[in-house]
Design a protein around this motif. Structure first.
Motif, PDB file in Angstrom:
ATOM      1  N   GLY A   7       5.117  14.213   3.314  1.00  6.38           N
ATOM      2  CA  GLY A   7       5.716  14.430   2.008  1.00  6.38           C
ATOM      3  C   GLY A   7       6.607  13.316   1.519  1.00  6.38           C
ATOM      4  O   GLY A   7       7.150  13.377   0.420  1.00  6.38           O
ATOM      5  N   ILE A   8       6.764  12.284   2.335  1.00  6.83           N
ATOM      6  CA  ILE A   8       7.625  11.155   1.967  1.00  6.83           C
ATOM      7  C   ILE A   8       6.766   9.948   1.616  1.00  6.83           C
ATOM      8  O   ILE A   8       5.854   9.577   2.374  1.00  6.83           O
ATOM      9  CB  ILE A   8       8.581  10.790   3.121  1.00  6.83           C
ATOM     10  N   GLU A   9       7.043   9.337   0.463  1.00  3.45           N
ATOM     11  CA  GLU A   9       6.269   8.161   0.049  1.00  3.45           C
ATOM     12  C   GLU A   9       6.813   6.910   0.722  1.00  3.45           C
ATOM     13  O   GLU A   9       8.015   6.685   0.774  1.00  3.45           O
ATOM     14  CB  GLU A   9       6.326   7.991  -1.466  1.00  3.45           C
ATOM     15  N   GLU A  10       5.901   6.119   1.265  1.00  8.01           N
ATOM     16  CA  GLU A  10       6.261   4.860   1.918  1.00  8.01           C
ATOM     17  C   GLU A  10       5.421   3.738   1.334  1.00  8.01           C
ATOM     18  O   GLU A  10       4.350   3.970   0.778  1.00  8.01           O
ATOM     19  CB  GLU A  10       6.009   4.936   3.427  1.00  8.01           C
TER      20      GLU A  10
ATOM     21  N   LEU B 141       0.867  -1.176   0.000  1.00  8.43           N
ATOM     22  CA  LEU B 141       0.000   0.000   0.000  1.00  8.43           C
ATOM     23  C   LEU B 141       0.906   1.229   0.000  1.00  8.43           C
ATOM     24  O   LEU B 141       1.721   1.407   0.910  1.00  8.43           O
ATOM     25  CB  LEU B 141      -0.891   0.000   1.246  1.00  8.43           C
ATOM     26  N   SER B 142       0.796   2.054  -1.036  1.00  6.42           N
ATOM     27  CA  SER B 142       1.615   3.265  -1.123  1.00  6.42           C
ATOM     28  C   SER B 142       0.915   4.411  -0.407  1.00  6.42           C
ATOM     29  O   SER B 142      -0.261   4.689  -0.662  1.00  6.42           O
ATOM     30  CB  SER B 142       1.845   3.654  -2.587  1.00  6.42           C
ATOM     31  N   ILE B 143       1.646   5.062   0.497  1.00  4.66           N
ATOM     32  CA  ILE B 143       1.086   6.184   1.239  1.00  4.66           C
ATOM     33  C   ILE B 143       2.100   7.321   1.233  1.00  4.66           C
ATOM     34  O   ILE B 143       3.267   7.133   0.925  1.00  4.66           O
ATOM     35  CB  ILE B 143       0.768   5.800   2.701  1.00  4.66           C
TER      36      ILE B 143
END
Length: 240
Positions: A134-137, A128-130
């Motif tokens: 401001g940082i994508e995890e 799951l991209s979140i």
């Protein structure tokens, strides 16, 4: 990609050091922790802290098979590779979904091939991209127990008791979970059926593996029950 996190477990110091050397010589970044017994590994183990368990089967005290049986109760997905001098436990390895069964003396190619397999498995894990600050995890889908809308935030409950509170709407995350074993029994909840232990008819909720309840709306009760039963049937057939 972050280094692969590996637990190396063998009750023989020489064997532990030999495995560590082979792992460090492989052309894949790793970070290893050594354990001198299965008991130590089981005590330290938590879901999500390792990418691979590399361990001997024959150890004094708790065997490698017995240790993995205990670990599988809290983490059904962690990749495991057994090292051994005998193949007599091959059937148990199959039942425990062991990734590889490596005969001693372990060769560098054995470890290289194993780490490559674990790396590919990790890279291809549905996630799951979140965005957080401001940082994508990326959160592995297999680590998520459930998602809950809480006012203007979404709570993501994960294995090991970890929780993440993310600003946004549940509805914007749901498309990423399509094709995965998730069901939304309520407008504010989406549950990973892998971690559902049962349905409490009186309180109208899924009972989750972490002891929490995921509410089921009255109109969705029959659908929630069918979704769970269908999942269990698919799991029995080896689909999930």
């Amino acid at each position: 990609m972050e280094p692969l996190r590996i637990a190396i477990c063998d009750d023989q110091t020489e064997e532990r050091e030999k495995l560590l050397l082979l792992v460090e010589q492989a052309p894949i970044q790793t970070k290893s922790i050594l354990f001198a017994s299965s008991e130590d590994l089981v005590e330290a183990f938590e879901p999500g802290i390792f990418d691979l368990l590399l361990m001997d089967i024959y150890m004094d005290g708790m065997t490698g098979v017995e240790a993995v049986q205990k670990i599988r109760k809290i983490d059904a997905e962690i990749p495991v590779a057994f090292t051994t001098t005998s193949t007599e436990h091959a059937l148990e390895s199959y039942r425990l979904s062991v990734l590889k069964y490596i005969e001693k003396p372990v060769k560098s190619k054995d470890i290289h091939d194993l780490l490559q397999l674990v790396k590919l498995k990790k890279e291809n894990t549905p996630s799951l991209s979140i965005k957080q600050n401001g940082i994508e995890e990326k959160i592995p889908v297999s680590d998520i127990l459930y998602l809950e809308q809480q006012a203007h935030h979404v709570l993501i409950a994960q294995k090991g008791g970890k929780e993440l509170l993310l600003y946004g709407k549940l509805s914007t995350l749901l498309p990423q979970l399509e094709g995965q074993p998730f069901f939304c029994p309520h407008k504010s909840f989406c549950a990973n059926l892998t971690f559902v232990c049962g349905i409490n008819q009186e309180y109208k909720c899924y009972v989750m593996a972490n002891g929490k309840n995921v509410h089921i709306s009255r109109p969705n009760m029959s659908k929630a029950k069918k979704a769970y039963e269908d999942f269990l049937f698919s799991k029995a057939r080896g689909i999930w």
